[in-house]
Design an enzyme around this catalytic site. Sequence first.
Site, mmCIF file in Angstrom:
data_model
loop_
_atom_site.group_PDB
_atom_site.id
_atom_site.type_symbol
_atom_site.label_atom_id
_atom_site.label_comp_id
_atom_site.label_asym_id
_atom_site.label_seq_id
_atom_site.Cartn_x
_atom_site.Cartn_y
_atom_site.Cartn_z
ATOM 1 N N ASP A 226 12.472 1.490 -10.761
ATOM 2 C CA ASP A 226 11.626 -0.130 -11.160
ATOM 3 C C ASP A 226 10.254 -0.077 -10.277
ATOM 4 O OD1 ASP A 226 11.027 -2.412 -11.599
ATOM 5 O OD2 ASP A 226 11.052 -3.470 -9.951
ATOM 6 N N LYS A 233 3.803 -2.478 -8.360
ATOM 7 C CA LYS A 233 4.440 -2.608 -7.390
ATOM 8 C C LYS A 233 3.320 -1.978 -6.594
ATOM 9 C CE LYS A 233 9.555 -2.803 -7.667
ATOM 10 N NZ LYS A 233 9.612 -4.600 -6.847
ATOM 11 N N ASP A 244 16.959 0.314 -7.755
ATOM 12 C CA ASP A 244 17.794 -0.989 -8.315
ATOM 13 C C ASP A 244 18.626 -0.903 -9.604
ATOM 14 O OD1 ASP A 244 15.909 -2.883 -8.210
ATOM 15 O OD2 ASP A 244 14.683 -2.814 -10.068
ATOM 16 N N GLU A 305 12.205 -7.774 -14.024
ATOM 17 C CA GLU A 305 12.616 -7.076 -15.397
ATOM 18 C C GLU A 305 13.983 -7.261 -15.327
ATOM 19 O OE1 GLU A 305 13.733 -4.853 -12.682
ATOM 20 O OE2 GLU A 305 11.924 -5.259 -12.765
ATOM 21 N N ARG A 307 16.628 -9.725 -14.764
ATOM 22 C CA ARG A 307 16.799 -10.333 -15.252
ATOM 23 C C ARG A 307 16.679 -10.249 -16.155
ATOM 24 N NH1 ARG A 307 12.791 -14.393 -11.916
ATOM 25 N NH2 ARG A 307 13.290 -13.098 -10.475
#
Length: 454
Positions: A226, A233, A244, A305, A307
């Site tokens: 991610d 990030k 992740d 992302e 969810r």
Amino acid sequence: MSALLRHTSSGISLSFILKNELSDWQAQQPAFIQNWLTNTGFEKQGVALIPDAKTGELSQVFCLMQSSDDFWAAGNLANTLPTGTYQIQGESAFVEQVALGFVLGGYEFSEYKEKPTAKAQLAISDKVLFDRISQQADAITLARDLVNTPAVDMMPQHLSQVMEDLAATYNGEFSQWIGDELLEQNYPTIHMVGRASENKPRLLDLKWGATDAPLITLVGKGVCFDSGGLDLKPSSGMRNMKKDMGGAAHVIALAQLIMAANLPIRLRVLVPAVENAVSRNAFRPGDVVKTRKGIMVEIDNTDAEGRLVLCDALSEAQNDNPELIIDFATLTGACRVALGTELPGFFSTQRDVANGIIDAGLSVHDPVWQLPLFEQYKSLLKSDVADMANCASTPFGGAITAALYLKEFVEPTTPWVHFDVMAWNLRALPGRPTGGEALGIRAVFNYLQNRFNK
């Protein structure tokens, strides 16, 4: 099977003594052992290696423990005892408890090392007990290995191979939808999140068990790396994002444990596997997507992302009318703020299921903590242009609002449990080395075993 565990009746005696009973116990020992324990500072050291008085070879090991239910009493021994095979003394329930801690403590992710560290081994003579400990240790080892593996070697196609191999081992069925097939089969959010990566997004599907058995569906977040997407990030936040896919690792490990133990259930495992990358076709803040369920979702933040991939998988999970849906996800930092990194939080739509999982976790020393599905916060997911946004307008209660988002994709009549886990040990503790970790899967397995293994 764990390399630290051996099915044999021979081994160096390994005994545990309660600290508050040390004086009485020591007074009952032969003079040689009494003198040895006194002169080597056993009470301070906590571990005593007793040689044979004639040969000088190691013949017994004594360890102090604070309480009889200390699950991690042997958690450091595989790394600190001299290499050899040891046999725990005591009743089978105590042996099982301490043995699992011993094996888990000896875990080392050595895939990229030239030579793994030599470890002490544990002998278990009872075959039933040996199998039960092996199954649990192997499942947790699998989860740890999957999380610890660098993203370059743990992308959607690699997760796919793991699940396909698992299905083959236990006579299950495996299928998957890859890339644009996700659009053709109406999994738009999984495709959207993963389309920017050269590692094509996939929905992985494993089925196992008798068709007339109660159906339990597991869903795991499989974001293999991610970056945060266009809402990139910072480097510190991206450093460990190989973890992740920890939710996927949890459900894959739990599935292996269920199948190895041959629980009388019908199992389905769904893993939406993607890389949240940055490219010219990456999804954007402000985009709107029509989910599998038909709910229109506005993208407020591309770093929310998990969810998004889960919501289509949860919608798919409803198709077979399962008795219970359980998902695992490394979903929010907010859950870590609330509970820390070592206590997994979960949400449930049914109180009896939640209480059953909590009690099951406590009985096997795998604690979990329930958080509330506080409906009043649902309004924080409001969007001006779509049915809802993918994240809330405030950072407060972030684990709850994320769970409320997912809840929209589960039918009210379907019992649902959502775990928000860290999947990573930030510090080394007995039995729990730093790195990838499985949290809550023994609790869930014990709950399922209690409920269905009548």
